[in-house]
Motif scaffolding. Sequence first.
Motif, PDB file in Angstrom:
ATOM      1  N   TRP A 164       2.124   9.102  11.491  1.00 57.81           N
ATOM      2  CA  TRP A 164       1.988   7.683  11.209  1.00 57.81           C
ATOM      3  C   TRP A 164       2.179   7.401   9.714  1.00 57.81           C
ATOM      4  O   TRP A 164       2.441   6.255   9.334  1.00 57.81           O
ATOM      5  CB  TRP A 164       0.604   7.190  11.651  1.00 57.81           C
ATOM      6  CG  TRP A 164       0.398   7.309  13.120  1.00 57.81           C
ATOM      7  CD1 TRP A 164      -0.329   8.223  13.784  1.00 57.81           C
ATOM      8  CD2 TRP A 164       0.954   6.442  14.112  1.00 57.81           C
ATOM      9  NE1 TRP A 164      -0.275   8.015  15.135  1.00 57.81           N
ATOM     10  CE2 TRP A 164       0.511   6.916  15.372  1.00 57.81           C
ATOM     11  CE3 TRP A 164       1.787   5.328  14.074  1.00 57.81           C
ATOM     12  CZ2 TRP A 164       0.866   6.317  16.561  1.00 57.81           C
ATOM     13  CZ3 TRP A 164       2.133   4.719  15.277  1.00 57.81           C
ATOM     14  CH2 TRP A 164       1.689   5.212  16.493  1.00 57.81           C
ATOM     15  N   GLU A 165       2.011   8.420   8.889  1.00 55.93           N
ATOM     16  CA  GLU A 165       2.180   8.195   7.447  1.00 55.93           C
ATOM     17  C   GLU A 165       3.641   8.131   7.034  1.00 55.93           C
ATOM     18  O   GLU A 165       3.960   7.781   5.894  1.00 55.93           O
ATOM     19  CB  GLU A 165       1.476   9.310   6.662  1.00 55.93           C
ATOM     20  CG  GLU A 165       2.120  10.684   6.788  1.00 55.93           C
ATOM     21  CD  GLU A 165       1.721  11.408   8.064  1.00 55.93           C
ATOM     22  OE1 GLU A 165       2.178  12.538   8.279  1.00 55.93           O
ATOM     23  OE2 GLU A 165       0.917  10.818   8.829  1.00 55.93           O
ATOM     24  N   HIS A 166       4.543   8.472   7.967  1.00 49.14           N
ATOM     25  CA  HIS A 166       5.961   8.453   7.627  1.00 49.14           C
ATOM     26  C   HIS A 166       6.479   7.014   7.554  1.00 49.14           C
ATOM     27  O   HIS A 166       6.186   6.190   8.430  1.00 49.14           O
ATOM     28  CB  HIS A 166       6.763   9.238   8.675  1.00 49.14           C
ATOM     29  CG  HIS A 166       8.252   9.152   8.466  1.00 49.14           C
ATOM     30  ND1 HIS A 166       8.906   9.800   7.457  1.00 49.14           N
ATOM     31  CD2 HIS A 166       9.206   8.457   9.150  1.00 49.14           C
ATOM     32  CE1 HIS A 166      10.198   9.532   7.522  1.00 49.14           C
ATOM     33  NE2 HIS A 166      10.407   8.719   8.547  1.00 49.14           N
ATOM     34  N   ILE A 167       7.192   6.721   6.507  1.00 43.45           N
ATOM     35  CA  ILE A 167       7.804   5.399   6.344  1.00 43.45           C
ATOM     36  C   ILE A 167       9.315   5.621   6.255  1.00 43.45           C
ATOM     37  O   ILE A 167       9.809   6.258   5.319  1.00 43.45           O
ATOM     38  CB  ILE A 167       7.289   4.693   5.080  1.00 43.45           C
ATOM     39  CG1 ILE A 167       5.764   4.492   5.173  1.00 43.45           C
ATOM     40  CG2 ILE A 167       7.994   3.349   4.893  1.00 43.45           C
ATOM     41  CD1 ILE A 167       5.164   3.937   3.900  1.00 43.45           C
ATOM     42  N   LYS A 279       5.448   0.452  -4.201  1.00 41.86           N
ATOM     43  CA  LYS A 279       4.146   0.687  -4.805  1.00 41.86           C
ATOM     44  C   LYS A 279       3.057  -0.100  -4.079  1.00 41.86           C
ATOM     45  O   LYS A 279       1.959   0.402  -3.817  1.00 41.86           O
ATOM     46  CB  LYS A 279       4.189   0.284  -6.280  1.00 41.86           C
ATOM     47  CG  LYS A 279       5.061   1.186  -7.131  1.00 41.86           C
ATOM     48  CD  LYS A 279       5.074   0.699  -8.578  1.00 41.86           C
ATOM     49  CE  LYS A 279       5.972   1.589  -9.464  1.00 41.86           C
ATOM     50  NZ  LYS A 279       6.009   1.114 -10.865  1.00 41.86           N
ATOM     51  N   ARG A 280       3.364  -1.362  -3.779  1.00 44.45           N
ATOM     52  CA  ARG A 280       2.377  -2.182  -3.072  1.00 44.45           C
ATOM     53  C   ARG A 280       2.047  -1.601  -1.685  1.00 44.45           C
ATOM     54  O   ARG A 280       0.888  -1.570  -1.259  1.00 44.45           O
ATOM     55  CB  ARG A 280       2.914  -3.616  -2.949  1.00 44.45           C
ATOM     56  CG  ARG A 280       1.884  -4.587  -2.389  1.00 44.45           C
ATOM     57  CD  ARG A 280       2.306  -6.022  -2.633  1.00 44.45           C
ATOM     58  NE  ARG A 280       3.641  -6.326  -2.136  1.00 44.45           N
ATOM     59  CZ  ARG A 280       4.725  -6.474  -2.917  1.00 44.45           C
ATOM     60  NH1 ARG A 280       4.609  -6.336  -4.244  1.00 44.45           N
ATOM     61  NH2 ARG A 280       5.910  -6.745  -2.399  1.00 44.45           N
ATOM     62  N   ARG A 281       3.068  -1.110  -0.954  1.00 43.68           N
ATOM     63  CA  ARG A 281       2.845  -0.528   0.372  1.00 43.68           C
ATOM     64  C   ARG A 281       2.022   0.754   0.284  1.00 43.68           C
ATOM     65  O   ARG A 281       1.129   1.006   1.102  1.00 43.68           O
ATOM     66  CB  ARG A 281       4.193  -0.249   1.043  1.00 43.68           C
ATOM     67  CG  ARG A 281       4.043   0.076   2.528  1.00 43.68           C
ATOM     68  CD  ARG A 281       5.380   0.414   3.172  1.00 43.68           C
ATOM     69  NE  ARG A 281       6.333  -0.660   3.035  1.00 43.68           N
ATOM     70  CZ  ARG A 281       7.458  -0.608   2.307  1.00 43.68           C
ATOM     71  NH1 ARG A 281       7.739   0.494   1.640  1.00 43.68           N
ATOM     72  NH2 ARG A 281       8.273  -1.639   2.246  1.00 43.68           N
ATOM     73  N   ASP A 282       2.320   1.599  -0.745  1.00 43.00           N
ATOM     74  CA  ASP A 282       1.550   2.835  -0.894  1.00 43.00           C
ATOM     75  C   ASP A 282       0.084   2.527  -1.193  1.00 43.00           C
ATOM     76  O   ASP A 282      -0.828   3.178  -0.641  1.00 43.00           O
ATOM     77  CB  ASP A 282       2.137   3.680  -2.027  1.00 43.00           C
ATOM     78  CG  ASP A 282       3.530   4.203  -1.669  1.00 43.00           C
ATOM     79  OD1 ASP A 282       3.834   4.242  -0.450  1.00 43.00           O
ATOM     80  OD2 ASP A 282       4.301   4.562  -2.596  1.00 43.00           O
TER      81      ASP A 282
END
Length: 451
Positions: A164-167, A279-282
């Motif tokens: 699930w951490e994969h983007i 950056k905002r998504r991370d």
Amino acid sequence: MPVGIMNQDDDDDWETDPDYVNNMSEEQQRWGGARDTGTLDMDKFREEIKQEDNQAGMKRQQEDGYKSSGGYGGKFGVEKDRMDKSAMGHDFIAKVDKHDSQKDYKTGFGGKFGVQTDRVDKSALGWEHHEKVEKHESQTDYKTGFGGQFGVQRDRVDKSALGWEHIEKVPMHASQKDYKTGFGGQYGVQTDRLDKAALGWDHNEKVDKHESQAKQADYKAGFAGHGDRDDVVGPVGTNYVKTKPDIPARNASNLKSRFEGMAQQSESEARQRAEEEKKRRDAKDLRDKEEQRRNEERRQTEVDADNVKREALRQADEEKLDRELEQKRMKEEAEFRRRDEEEKQNMNITREREEKMEAELRLREEKQMEEKRLREQEKKNMENKLKEEQERLQAEQQRKEDEKRQQEQVNRKMEEERRKQDQERREEEERQNQATNARYDMPPEEDDIYD
């Protein structure tokens, strides 16, 4: 002892016939024949005994006369010397005992309310049994499942599956990376992909003049020339001069540099926006994971506390149930011993009752056989009566049909006579009408006589 000489006239001497001829058949040799003079015919002997018995009975009946009180069982049904020892009289009223289910509602298959320990199936569970259904793995540990904690089990996860951490990073299209490229090259021109027959935007098509514009010297002339003469050809054309816009050369180069600057600026802005969005998504993912971890720890603490409470309640319920079952078992054993003694006492009574019932059943069967014989006789009589009645009805029906046919013949004859009379009457009326018409048809000169 010395053997003496036998005398010729001794009684023990054989009486033989030297001229004897054996003329016996094989049946006579096997079963006895003419030489067995003392043989008794048993069939004839039986018939003689029957005849003598019938004659003696008739003679005894004539001497004593008919007795209405006689019969099976004596006067009105009782003759002690002929009475069946096991038969009950008509004054006997049998007492039918109640069924076990009517006497003791506690008894039955399985004993009190369904439990007889000596008859119960060894593999069957009683009503006091409470089946404990074990929880599923998903109910005991919410961390487990396909994929492990919250969906991740490293030993079961698909090697080709992404977490699930994969983007997923979708690469930009060529048109998004370089605005100079595209169909036709920079701003629409790619010379290696350009259609050979296609013209560029810098092409100015030169339209040839019309024939009327090329031949005429002036626009006074028109179709067919001066004064509609074909031999005069004037100047063809017009003095109109097309105006062209005055476009400085420097404006084209400025426009090109302006578009290039806009493209570079849009690319840098897009790159900057993508980095900020990443950056905002991370940061958001990191906050979500931390919040999720805290929630899971809180939920796990609550679940552990609930499990402890639930286990304590379950143990208390089991101990209470075990005490109740033990008390119930002791009561049932005492009840079973008491019921066993009662059953032994009732067995003797039941045996005597069964013997009486068997005797009554035998008498009842004899009566039923007699009734059956009488019913069959009555049935035969009824069938004979029905057959006679049916034959009588058939004869009556045949007679009625014959009378009906005769009546129809008479009616037909009467109808034919009536039709003949009607025909004769109509013919008579026609003759009378003809005579009357002939009398009134007089000549014209005879009419003047009356004037």
